[in-house]
Motif scaffolding. Structure first.
Motif, PDB file in Angstrom:
ATOM      1  N   ASN A 192      -6.054  21.091  -8.501  1.00 46.08           N
ATOM      2  CA  ASN A 192      -7.316  20.567  -7.985  1.00 46.08           C
ATOM      3  C   ASN A 192      -7.160  20.191  -6.508  1.00 46.08           C
ATOM      4  N   GLY A 193      -6.039  19.562  -6.165  1.00 47.97           N
ATOM      5  CA  GLY A 193      -5.775  19.212  -4.770  1.00 47.97           C
ATOM      6  C   GLY A 193      -5.603  20.435  -3.897  1.00 47.97           C
ATOM      7  N   ALA A 194      -4.908  21.450  -4.412  1.00 51.06           N
ATOM      8  CA  ALA A 194      -4.707  22.678  -3.642  1.00 51.06           C
ATOM      9  C   ALA A 194      -6.041  23.382  -3.381  1.00 51.06           C
ATOM     10  N   LEU A 195      -6.908  23.420  -4.381  1.00 54.02           N
ATOM     11  CA  LEU A 195      -8.229  24.016  -4.196  1.00 54.02           C
ATOM     12  C   LEU A 195      -9.046  23.223  -3.180  1.00 54.02           C
ATOM     13  N   THR A 196      -8.951  21.909  -3.245  1.00 53.29           N
ATOM     14  CA  THR A 196      -9.662  21.056  -2.287  1.00 53.29           C
ATOM     15  C   THR A 196      -9.213  21.361  -0.864  1.00 53.29           C
ATOM     16  N   CYS A 197      -7.915  21.435  -0.649  1.00 51.18           N
ATOM     17  CA  CYS A 197      -7.379  21.759   0.679  1.00 51.18           C
ATOM     18  C   CYS A 197      -7.807  23.148   1.120  1.00 51.18           C
TER      19      CYS A 197
ATOM     20  N   TYR B  98       0.834  -1.199   0.000  1.00 45.02           N
ATOM     21  CA  TYR B  98       0.000   0.000   0.000  1.00 45.02           C
ATOM     22  C   TYR B  98       0.870   1.250   0.000  1.00 45.02           C
ATOM     23  N   PHE B  99       0.292   2.320  -0.487  1.00 50.76           N
ATOM     24  CA  PHE B  99       0.891   3.621  -0.235  1.00 50.76           C
ATOM     25  C   PHE B  99      -0.204   4.480   0.374  1.00 50.76           C
ATOM     26  N   TYR B 100       0.190   5.410   1.190  1.00 53.80           N
ATOM     27  CA  TYR B 100      -0.750   6.255   1.909  1.00 53.80           C
ATOM     28  C   TYR B 100      -0.532   7.701   1.514  1.00 53.80           C
ATOM     29  N   THR B 101      -1.628   8.407   1.342  1.00 55.08           N
ATOM     30  CA  THR B 101      -1.543   9.822   0.998  1.00 55.08           C
ATOM     31  C   THR B 101      -2.796  10.524   1.474  1.00 55.08           C
ATOM     32  N   ASP B 102      -2.845  11.794   1.306  1.00 52.61           N
ATOM     33  CA  ASP B 102      -4.024  12.610   1.556  1.00 52.61           C
ATOM     34  C   ASP B 102      -3.974  13.761   0.557  1.00 52.61           C
ATOM     35  N   GLU B 103      -4.975  14.613   0.592  1.00 49.81           N
ATOM     36  CA  GLU B 103      -5.043  15.662  -0.433  1.00 49.81           C
ATOM     37  C   GLU B 103      -3.858  16.626  -0.379  1.00 49.81           C
ATOM     38  N   ALA B 104      -3.376  16.961   0.803  1.00 49.03           N
ATOM     39  CA  ALA B 104      -2.237  17.884   0.899  1.00 49.03           C
ATOM     40  C   ALA B 104      -0.955  17.246   0.374  1.00 49.03           C
TER      41      ALA B 104
END
Length: 195
Positions: free
Chosen positions: A49-54, A6-12
């Motif tokens: 898109n990720g930056a806007l989400t955060c 697995y790899f783990y991540t989040d929006e930031a």
């Protein structure tokens, strides 16, 4: 199954990973591989898109969701009925996120600052997602893409990410090492795009 599967991540962190890929693909472009602009576009679309989400996600984390899923989440939380939370909440489309980031009356919850963007930055955003959609939803055809204006488009988009970064809301949970990586990536991209 161990963690090696697995790899783990989040929006930031995904913004960091996406910016790293933009840097990598820009290096390939600089070496003469114009086809790598495709991957620059896709990675930059992911980053913005990720930056806007955060930037739009406040304390209850609904600011970047579709209006339907945001309302359902708020209702379930207010009613203390966690069984009614959306099972797979959906993110609003990039265009909607972009509008919400610029207009307080479109916000779904308090979060980062209202972004002040130029008409050139707005056009760059539209062009990015037009290209991203063409690359992601490829039709059986050939086409030529003028790349002479791409550095300017990417620089305008990078400036949007920098404005989000400078607001200190979107990436507030990152570690000091992550902030160092972020600064290094922003610096590298500014250098690559202003050559």
């Amino acid at each position: 199954m161990g963690d090696e599967n697995y790899f783990y991540t989040d929006e930031a962190h995904d913004v960091l990973i996406s910016l790293s890929e933009v840097v990598h693909q820009m290096e390939r472009v600089a070496q003469g591989d114009k086809h790598c602009w495709k991957w620059v576009v896709i990675a930059m679309a992911s980053a913005i898109n990720g930056a806007l989400t955060c930037h739009l996600s406040g304390n209850i984390q609904v600011g970047a969701l579709t209006k339907i899923d945001a309302r359902a989440t708020i209702d379930a939380l207010q009613d203390h009925n966690h069984d009614e939370l959306p099972k797979k909440p959906k993110l609003a489309n990039p265009r909607e996120l972009f509008v919400r980031a610029r207009r307080e009356d479109k916000r779904l919850e308090p979060a980062g600052c209202i972004l002040t963007l130029s008409s050139v930055q707005k056009r760059a955003f539209d062009k990015l997602f037009e290209l991203r959609n063409s690359f992601s939803h490829f039709e059986p055809r050939g086409w030529g893409i003028e790349v002479s204006g791409m550095p300017s488009i990417m620089l305008n988009l990078l400036n949007i990410i920098e404005q989000i970064y400078d607001d200190c809301w979107a990436f507030r949970h990152l570690s000091d090492n992550d902030y160092e990586d972020f600064n290094r990536l922003l610096g590298a991209l500014n250098k690559q795009l202003t050559k």
